[in-house]
Scaffold this active site. Structure first.
Site, PDB file in Angstrom:
ATOM      1  CB  SER A   8      -0.953  -0.043   1.193  1.00  0.00           C
ATOM      2  OG  SER A   8      -1.874   1.017   1.141  1.00  0.00           O
ATOM      3  CG  ASP A 150      -2.956   3.885  -1.764  1.00  0.00           C
ATOM      4  OD1 ASP A 150      -3.729   3.682  -2.726  1.00  0.00           O
ATOM      5  OD2 ASP A 150      -2.982   3.193  -0.737  1.00  0.00           O
ATOM      6  CG  ASP A 152      -3.085  -0.615  -2.093  1.00  0.00           C
ATOM      7  OD1 ASP A 152      -3.150   0.619  -1.959  1.00  0.00           O
ATOM      8  OD2 ASP A 152      -3.499  -1.420  -1.226  1.00  0.00           O
ATOM      9  CG  ASP A 154      -6.546   0.996  -0.971  1.00  0.00           C
ATOM     10  OD1 ASP A 154      -5.620   1.828  -1.086  1.00  0.00           O
ATOM     11  OD2 ASP A 154      -6.635   0.217  -0.003  1.00  0.00           O
TER      12      ASP A 154
END
Length: 360
Positions: A8, A150, A152, A154
């Site tokens: 992340s 970010d 990843d 999400d």
């Protein structure tokens, strides 16, 4: 189930594994505890590589997801506006398909960090101090919006058409303002998310519910309440029609749909919403001293309404402060919010001082 390989927003030297349940959501507390128990017990069988199953690589892995997102919005209205968007993928996974989504919505897209190789051009967490380059790029391009994911993809932070960082907290608020106006229903956020969302729910006559912090806790509460929308103030919108996960694609689509529907600039829309300042701090604290920290805070602010469970949250009519233990580090997070920046900073600083004395 499923497994996402991701660290992340953490720095480049980290990696992580995020498990998904059969219904496509992140693990709730019960499933997470079962997985940890299984790993620690080592009561499982090993097999050689040829017995692990089959590998299938999809040609258009993001196509079905993009299709669900597009079905939520008025595509023709968005395309007619020909929005210009600066997208900062920062060499994360968003670079794989986000430009595809925006181009299908008729946007002219300027992509920063458009190769998904993990070689971040700036600190990956999408905070104001890490996105000065995006702010500059929006101004230079004369863009309608800047979107920062970010790694990843999400979470989503937003820069308005003036090149002003309006942040992660407003991502959920803007989406909610747009969605709840059209489809009223239960709206769920976590206990550390801005109170602007409570104001928006009230504005549209919707029930507002807070869960414990954590995506899994928000989604569990959304399912329990049959919520129309949910999310977290870190830029994570959760739309059940797409999936019970935070989703920057959904966030972008709803913001663009709101701009097309309202015939206003992003800066005008953001400025029309209630204004609060949220201040966050943290300090090292062993987990066994968290209860003492919470009790000290409660004793010091006897005029506030307390909410226990996920640490301690104290509410007044126009401000709040929360102290809670991190799920991943031996620290306590202290978060305060108020209509005035000075009031918010003073409230947070006072809480930190009280907690420091309690855990010393």
């Amino acid at each position: 189930g499923g497994l996402q390989i991701t660290a992340s927003h953490n720095p480049v030297q980290w990696n992580g594994l995020k498990p998904f349940s059969p219904d496509g959501s992140v693990f709730d507390r019960g499933l997470g505890e079962r997985l940890i128990e299984l790993i620690e017990s080592q009561e499982f069988s090993f097999t050689s590589w040829e017995g692990l199953g089959q590998l299938e690589v999809l040609e258009d892995v993001a196509g079905p997801h993009i299709g669900r997102v597009l079905s939520l919005v008025n595509q023709d209205a968005i395309r007619s506006r020909k929005f210009k968007v600066v997208l900062d993928c920062n060499h994360g996974s968003g670079a794989v398909a986000t430009p595809q989504l925006l181009k299908q919505l008729g946007c002219e897209v300027v992509v920063l960090g458009g190769t998904a190789d993990g070689q971040f051009e700036h600190i990956p967490e999408p905070l104001a101090e890490n996105l000065t380059g995006l702010c500059d790029a929006v101004r230079e391009a004369g863009a309608d919006a800047g979107f920062a994911q970010d790694p990843d993809a999400d979470r989503l932070a937003i820069v308005d058409n003036k090149g002003r960082y309006i942040g992660e907290e407003l991502t959920l608020a803007l989406a909610a303002d747009h969605v709840l106006a059209r489809t009223p229903g239960v709206f769920v956020v976590n206990g550390s998310t801005s109170r602007i969302n409570a104001d928006i729910a009230s504005k549209h006559g919707c029930e507002f519910v807070r869960s414990w912090v954590g995506e899994a806790n928000v989604t569990a509460m959304m399912k329990e309440k049959n919520a129309i929308l949910g999310g977290e103030g870190n830029g994570g919108v959760i739309e059940p029609k797409v999936g019970y996960v935070r989703d920057s694609f959904v966030s972008m689509a709803y913001v663009l749909d709101g701009l097309a529907d309202g015939q206003r600039t992003l800066a005008e829309w953001a400025d029309s919403l209630p204004s609060y300042t949220i201040v966050k701090d943290k300090l090292t604290c062993p987990r066994e001293k968290v209860e003492a920290a919470c009790e000290a805070l409660r004793s010091s602010f006897g005029d506030a309404t307390p909410t226990e469970g996920d640490g301690l949250r104290l509410d007044w009519d126009n401000r709040w402060v929360q102290v809670r233990a991190s799920n991943t580090e031996p620290i306590i997070r202290v978060i305060a919010e108020a209509p005035d920046e000075t009031l918010a900073r003073n409230l947070c600083a006072d809480a930190v001082t009280i907690v420091e004395k309690a855990v010393a």
